[in-house]
Design an enzyme around this catalytic site. Sequence first.
Site, PDB file in Angstrom:
ATOM      1  N   ASP A  39       0.869  -1.169   0.000  1.00  0.00           N
ATOM      2  CA  ASP A  39       0.000   0.000   0.000  1.00  0.00           C
ATOM      3  C   ASP A  39       0.914   1.230   0.000  1.00  0.00           C
ATOM      4  OD1 ASP A  39      -2.360   1.585   0.300  1.00  0.00           O
ATOM      5  OD2 ASP A  39      -1.875   1.759   2.430  1.00  0.00           O
ATOM      6  N   ASP A  97      -1.698  -0.631   5.953  1.00  0.00           N
ATOM      7  CA  ASP A  97      -1.912  -0.072   7.288  1.00  0.00           C
ATOM      8  C   ASP A  97      -3.319   0.438   7.522  1.00  0.00           C
ATOM      9  OD1 ASP A  97      -1.910   2.336   5.788  1.00  0.00           O
ATOM     10  OD2 ASP A  97      -1.253   3.428   7.573  1.00  0.00           O
ATOM     11  N   ASP A 123      -7.366  -1.766   3.877  1.00  0.00           N
ATOM     12  CA  ASP A 123      -6.513  -2.914   3.585  1.00  0.00           C
ATOM     13  C   ASP A 123      -6.903  -4.163   4.364  1.00  0.00           C
ATOM     14  OD1 ASP A 123      -4.927  -1.302   1.913  1.00  0.00           O
ATOM     15  OD2 ASP A 123      -3.773  -0.582   3.630  1.00  0.00           O
TER      16      ASP A 123
END
Length: 857
Positions: A526, A721, A725
Site C-alpha cells: 500500500d 496499514d 486494507d
Amino acid sequence: MNIHAQAEAGSVAQGATAFDGCYHCGLSLPPAAHWPVEIDGQRREMCCPGCQAAAQTIVEMGLADYYRTRSAFSATADGAALIPPELLLYDLPDAQKKFDLNEESAEATLSIEGIRCAACVWLIERRLARLPGLQAVNLNVATERLYVRWQKELCKPSDVLQAVRDIGYAAYPYDASRHDAQLRRASRTLSRQLFVAGLSMMQVMMYAVPAYISHDGTLESDMDALMRWASLLLTLPAVCYSALPFFRGAYASLRQGALGMDVPVALGIGAAFIGSVVAVLRGDGDVYFDSVTMFIFLLLCSRYLELIARRKAAGALEKLQHALPAAAARMNGYPAQRECSMVAATQLCAGDFILVKPGEAIAADGEIVEGASAIDMSLLTGESAALKRGVGDTLPGGAINITQAIVLRVSKVAADSTLSQLIRLIERAGNAKPQIALWADRVAAWFVAALLLFALAVFVFWQWHDPARAWPIAIAVLVVSCPCALSLATPTALAAATDRLVRQGVLIVQPHVLEILHRTTHIVFDKTGTLTVGKPTLQNMHMFADAERNACLQIAAALEASNAHPLAQAIVVAASAAAMTATAPVAHDVSYTAGQGLEGVIDGVRFRLGNAVFVGELAGHSIDQQDGTGMTSVYLGSSGTWLARFDLSDAMRDDARAVVAYFRKLGKTVILLSGDQPDVAQHVAAELGIAEAHGACLPEQKLAFVQKLQQQGSIVAMVGDGINDAAVLRAADVSFAMGSGAALAQTHADTVLLSPHLAAIANASEVAVKTMRVIRQNLVWATCYNLLAIPAAAIGWINPWLSGVGMSLSSAVVVLNALRLRRIPRRHGEHPGRAKAEQENAGQENAMAAAVKQGIN
C-alpha cells in the site's frame, strides 16, 4: 464437615476475626505455618500453600465477598480425589467473564508446570482434545503456556485444569510472577537432580574402571563383588531421584494410552538397572551401573540446556511482562497541588495525573501535560533511538523516561494499556503451530511406537543368536534412538526466531508466516502510511467560485473529525492551526464510502469530501482535475457547488527504497496498490524503483487483484496499514500491518510491525529464510543421526553408555543450532548516523506513539 467447623465458618462469614484455624478450609494451623493472605484489608493465615494459592486466587479475581457470604468452609481432602477449590472458582459466572469471547465460547491462557520436552506437549494436547466442547488447544513448549478455547455449555474452566492435572502436570491460570517463580523452582530442581546424577556417575566410574582394566584373574572375586555392591548403592540416588522426571513422564503417557518420548528413556534406564541388580544378586553377569548413571546425567544435561533455551526464547516476552511498574506517583491535587502519593499501578484510573521521574517506566498509557523528555520505547517497538516527546504527545505504558521529569494524564488503566494488550497479542501469537511443527510432532509420536517394536525385534534376534549380548544391545537401541532431537528441531528454532523478531519490532501473529514468507513471489505494498510515513501535510488549497478559505477548511475538518486515516488527520491538524473561532462546526449523519470519501450534513447542508468522481455526484458537474506531482488531492463540494481542493503530500519513508531494492534483488515482483490517484501512485513507484503500480484502487479491487495473482500460482505478501486494507490483508498468503496503522488492519494481518521502519519487513524475510534453513538442518541432522545410530546399536557396535552420549549430543546440537537465530544483526538500510537523524525528526515518530496508544487487540 463437622458441626463445629460449620459454626466457625458462620462466625467468619459474619466478620469475626478471633479464629485460630485456616481461614480458607477451617483446619487447624500447623505450629510453623506462615502462609498469609490479605483479605479485605486484614491478614488471614492459611494452613498450607494450597489454601494460600486458592485464597490468593479468590482475592485477585475480585471475589473476596466469597468469604463474607459463605456458609461453610471450603472442602478439604479426606481421601477422595476432589477438584481443588481454586479450580472451581473459575466456574463462577463473574470469573468466566474474564474468558468470554462470545455467548457460546470462551478462551484462556494457562501456565503448565512440569513440561520436560516436546512429548509433554503432545500428551497434554492429546488429553485435552478428548474433552467435550473443546474447540482449540495449543501448548507452547518455549513459554510453557497453554491456550484453550471451549464451548461454555459443554465444558468448564475447571474441567480443563483438572484434565491437565490428571496426567501429572500442574496447571493454573497464567500469572507472570507465579510463572517466573515456577520456572525458578523447576530450574533449581533440575540443577539438584543434575548434581546428584553427576556425583553418582563419578563415584560409580571409580568402581567401574578397575573392572575394565583388569585382566582375567587379576581382580579377586570378593573385591569384584564389593565394587558391584558399592556401584549399586551409588546408583540408587540417580535412579530414584534424578531419573524421576523420565519415569513420571513415561507413566503419564502410558496411563493415557500414548507413547511419549519418555517411554523408551524410562525403559532403557529401568532395563539396564534391573538387569544389573539381577547380576549383582546372582553374582554373575555384566552390570551397567556406569552406563545408567552416565545416561541419566547426560540426558539431564540435555534437558537443562533445553530449559535454558526455552527461557531465552521467551526472553522478550518476559521483559515485556515486567516492563510495567508495580506502583506510580499519583498527583491527587494536580495542578493546584504538587504532592505525590505512591499507589499501585492497578489503582490508576483514566484522568489521573502521575509524575514520571527520569529512569522510571510509565505505568499506564497517557498524554504529557507538563514537561518534555527523551523517551525510550525500545521494549515496545524495537527502536533503539530515544525519541523526543513534549506536551500533547501520547506515551504508551512500559516506555521509559530518560532525561527529565514529566507529568502525564492517564488515558487507559494498566490492564488495558498498550503494553498489556501487546503482551496478550504476543501470547496468542505463540499458541498455534505451523504445519512443519505439526508434522514433526506426528512423526515423533509414530517414531516411538516403531522404536519399541524394533527394540523388541532386536532383543528377540540377539536372544536367539547370542543371548549374552541381547540385553545390552536392546538397552542401547532404546537409549540411542530417543526422538528428542526430532521433536526439538522445529519448536526450538521457531521460538528463537520469534524472540529475535519481537526484539526487532516484528510481531508474528499467525504460525505460518516464517514457513511461507521465504517462498513468496510477489510483494504488494500500500502507499499511504506504508511506503510513506503516514503523516501527510496540507500543502495547498485551491478555492472554487466564491468559497471562503477558512470556512471550507473547517467544514472539511468537521467531516473528517472521527476518521483515523492519515489524510483526514492532516486536514484536521491544518484546520486546528487555522481556527479563528472558538466554536467549530459539527457534522451529522456522516457516512464513509470506502476508497472514495465521506458525506455528511453541517447546518442543514449536505457536503461531500473525497475524490473528484465521488464529490462530482453531489456537485452536479465534472471539473478539471489538476494535481501537483506527487500530491494527493481531496475535493470538497455541496449540492450543485464545487467548493475547494486540498493538495496534500506525504514524505517517503527513508528506508523504503532500500526495502524495495532488497526484494527485487531476491527476484520477487514488487507491486504498488493504492487508493490514491494513479499519477500519485506512479510518481511514488518511479521514485522507489517499483515497476508496476496501480492507483485509484477500491478495497474490493485490491482484493480481486491479489486473488487473481494467487489463482495464477503466485504466493503474495501484502503490506498495508489502513482500514481499506483489512480485507486484502486477510486474503494474502502472508500479510504485514504497520504498527502505526489502524487496529482493524492489525487484527486481520499475520504480522504486525511494531517498529516504524519498513526495513523490519526485510528483516522478517531474512529471518524466515534462516529459520527454515535451521529447521531443515535440524531435521536432517536428527534423521541422519537416527538412521546411523539405530542400526549401529542394533548390530552391537554401540554400547549403552555410548548410546547415552550420542542421544544427548544430538539434542544439544539441535538446541544450540536453533539458538543461533537469536543473534540480531544491523537492520537493512541502517547507517551509523541514523539514530541522530531520527532524534532530529522525532516529530514524525509521534505517529507510532499515537497509534500504539490505540492498543493492539
